[in-house]
Design a protein around this motif. Structure first.
Motif, PDB file in Angstrom:
ATOM      1  N   ARG A  28       0.864  -1.184   0.000  1.00 54.20           N
ATOM      2  CA  ARG A  28       0.000   0.000   0.000  1.00 54.20           C
ATOM      3  C   ARG A  28       0.897   1.230   0.000  1.00 54.20           C
ATOM      4  N   LYS A  32       0.131   9.062  -0.040  1.00 52.92           N
ATOM      5  CA  LYS A  32      -1.181   9.054  -0.698  1.00 52.92           C
ATOM      6  C   LYS A  32      -1.563  10.419  -1.272  1.00 52.92           C
ATOM      7  N   VAL A  38      -1.960   6.975  -6.374  1.00 51.85           N
ATOM      8  CA  VAL A  38      -3.144   6.425  -5.725  1.00 51.85           C
ATOM      9  C   VAL A  38      -4.411   7.146  -6.154  1.00 51.85           C
ATOM     10  N   ALA A  43      -4.881   2.081  -3.494  1.00 56.22           N
ATOM     11  CA  ALA A  43      -3.535   2.435  -3.041  1.00 56.22           C
ATOM     12  C   ALA A  43      -2.565   1.260  -3.065  1.00 56.22           C
ATOM     13  N   TRP A  44      -3.029   0.079  -3.512  1.00 49.94           N
ATOM     14  CA  TRP A  44      -2.201  -1.128  -3.505  1.00 49.94           C
ATOM     15  C   TRP A  44      -1.586  -1.348  -4.873  1.00 49.94           C
ATOM     16  N   PHE A 133       6.030   1.912   0.771  1.00 50.40           N
ATOM     17  CA  PHE A 133       4.801   1.276   1.239  1.00 50.40           C
ATOM     18  C   PHE A 133       4.683   1.419   2.750  1.00 50.40           C
TER      19      PHE A 133
END
Length: 174
Positions: A28, A32, A38, A43-44, A133
């Motif tokens: 993730r 962000k 994203v 968001a992955w 991440f």
């Protein structure tokens, strides 16, 4: 097949890291705020990153995997032939790279984790790099297009098609 990305695209690599069960690593995104990374609920992604000057795509893939996951214990399974490209939406492209690139062209590699899962450390990446991440998990390869930001989905569908033989051990739990 050429090692030169199509004109107007930022040259990058993408990495599918499979575990022994045939599941793939997804992380993730930590930052962000960048719209090129994203979208709400998306968001992955699998690890990816740019190819440095003088670096081969495979060298870049191994470096990016270490920088984003700390993983170095891998075996190369396959490479998607050629480049997979996506265009950024115009407004995001102007914002993200000041209009320098229309999108990214990626060389995709599939690796199998040969070491312990404990090797994965996304919060303290190799070489002191900033964490890309803030969380990670194993996912079924075929679910990755639904996890990624929408404008990258066609690339992920191609990755799924090419690397499906390595996902054969994946089972749905529940």
């Amino acid at each position: 097949m050429t090692d030169k990305a199509p004109e107007g695209y930022r040259p990058c690599v993408g990495l599918a890291l499979f575990n022994a069960e045939g599941l793939v690593f997804v992380g993730r995104r930590a930052d962000k705020t960048k719209r090129e990374h994203v979208a709400p609920g998306h968001a992955w992604q699998m690890p990816q990153g740019g190819i440095d000057e003088g670096e081969t795509p495979l060298e870049a893939a191994r470096r990016e995997l270490a920088e984003e996951t700390s993983v170095t214990s891998v075996e190369l399974l396959a490479e998607v032939p050629g480049w997979l490209a996506y265009d950024l939406p115009v407004d995001i492209g102007k914002e993200a790279w000041k209009g320098r690139w229309r999108g990214q062209a990626q060389r995709w590699f599939a690796f199998r984790l040969t070491g312990s899962e404990d090797e994965i450390d996304i919060l303290n990446p190799t070489g002191g790099h900033k964490a890309e991440f803030d969380a990670w998990r194993w996912a079924r390869l075929e679910e990755t297009p639904d996890l990624i930001i929408p404008f990258k989905r066609d690339v992920y569908r191609e990755v799924v098609r090419h690397f499906a033989p390595f996902a054969g051990g994946a089972v749905t739990k529940g």
